[in-house]
Design a protein around this motif. Structure first.
Motif, short mmCIF file in Angstrom:
data_model
loop_
_atom_site.label_atom_id
_atom_site.label_comp_id
_atom_site.label_asym_id
_atom_site.label_seq_id
_atom_site.Cartn_x
_atom_site.Cartn_y
_atom_site.Cartn_z
N ASP A 1 3.95 -5.40 -1.54
CA ASP A 1 3.01 -4.31 -1.85
C ASP A 1 2.05 -4.96 -2.59
OD1 ASP A 1 5.19 -2.32 -1.60
OD2 ASP A 1 5.79 -2.87 -3.84
N TRP A 2 0.63 -4.10 -2.38
CA TRP A 2 -0.59 -4.39 -2.92
C TRP A 2 -0.93 -3.18 -3.76
CZ3 TRP A 2 -3.49 -8.73 -3.41
CH2 TRP A 2 -3.22 -9.41 -2.36
N TYR A 3 -0.97 -3.10 -5.16
CA TYR A 3 -1.47 -2.05 -5.97
C TYR A 3 -2.98 -2.41 -6.29
CZ TYR A 3 3.26 -0.48 -6.56
OH TYR A 3 4.44 0.33 -6.83
N ARG A 4 -3.63 -1.35 -7.11
CA ARG A 4 -5.23 -1.70 -7.61
C ARG A 4 -5.00 -0.71 -8.61
NH1 ARG A 4 -8.85 1.33 -2.92
NH2 ARG A 4 -8.41 3.66 -3.37
N GLN A 5 -5.88 -1.19 -9.68
CA GLN A 5 -5.90 -0.66 -11.09
C GLN A 5 -7.45 -0.58 -11.48
OE1 GLN A 5 -3.64 -1.95 -14.39
NE2 GLN A 5 -3.52 0.12 -15.02
N THR A 6 -8.06 0.42 -12.02
CA THR A 6 -9.39 0.55 -12.59
C THR A 6 -9.19 0.85 -14.01
OG1 THR A 6 -9.79 2.82 -11.88
CG2 THR A 6 -10.66 1.26 -10.54
N LEU B 1 -0.35 2.65 -5.83
CA LEU B 1 0.08 1.72 -4.77
C LEU B 1 -1.09 2.00 -3.41
CD1 LEU B 1 2.29 0.10 -3.39
CD2 LEU B 1 3.55 2.36 -2.94
N VAL B 2 -1.46 0.68 -3.02
CA VAL B 2 -2.39 0.86 -1.91
C VAL B 2 -1.53 0.69 -0.60
CG1 VAL B 2 -4.27 -0.47 -0.80
CG2 VAL B 2 -4.12 -0.10 -3.47
N ALA B 3 -0.88 -0.24 -0.53
CA ALA B 3 -0.22 -0.63 0.74
C ALA B 3 1.19 -1.43 0.68
CB ALA B 3 -1.03 -1.49 1.65
N THR C 1 4.87 -0.30 7.95
CA THR C 1 3.87 -0.60 6.65
C THR C 1 3.52 1.03 6.26
OG1 THR C 1 2.08 -0.34 8.51
CG2 THR C 1 2.85 -2.46 7.76
N ASN C 2 2.99 0.99 4.93
CA ASN C 2 2.62 2.48 4.36
C ASN C 2 1.22 2.09 3.69
OD1 ASN C 2 4.24 4.59 5.12
ND2 ASN C 2 5.86 3.49 4.25
N TYR C 3 0.42 3.31 3.98
CA TYR C 3 -0.89 3.17 3.15
C TYR C 3 -1.32 4.25 2.29
CZ TYR C 3 -1.61 -0.76 6.30
OH TYR C 3 -1.44 -1.84 7.26
N LEU C 4 -2.05 3.96 0.95
CA LEU C 4 -2.63 5.24 0.41
C LEU C 4 -3.47 5.83 1.41
CD1 LEU C 4 -3.03 6.33 -2.52
CD2 LEU C 4 -5.02 4.70 -2.53
#
Length: 115
Positions: free
Chosen positions: A35-40, A47-49, A58-61
């Protein structure tokens, strides 16, 4: 020891592109969904992808569909996130993650989209 090391972040103008890499070690990469996540700041990690083993699925935001592409190279134990058409709202720290070790994240790589 499980290690996830992200790289490839940086400062890019709106509409630009970046490719993030996640080099891994210490586990059977080919057998694990990545997975790839992101945070601000002040927000929950999102969860991004996701990419399954052997790139079957595959799955995406929703907000990144059509702009981001997740991929993996099982020969290099590395996952990637190709990001095109970047927007200021994509600014975040991006983290690599594997469902095989759900509490383990890399150190993250900063992506800043700004003119």
């Amino acid at each position: 020891q499980v290690q996830l090391v992200e790289s490839g972040g940086g400062l890019v103008q709106p509409g630009g592109s970046l490719t993030l890499s996640c080099a891994t070690s210490g586990f059977t990469f080919s057998g694990c969904t990545m997975d790839w996540y992101r945070q601000t700041p002040g927000k929950e990690r999102e969860l991004v992808a996701t990419i399954t083993t052997f790139s079957i699925g595959t799955n995406y935001l929703d907000s990144v569909k059509g702009r981001f592409t997740i991929s993996r190279d099982n020969t290099k134990n590395t996952a990637y996130l190709q990001m095109n058409g970047l927007k200021p709202e994509d600014t975040a720290v991006y983290y690599c993650h594997t469902v095989c070790f759900p509490f383990r994240y890399g150190q993250g790589t900063q992506v800043t989209v700004s003119s």
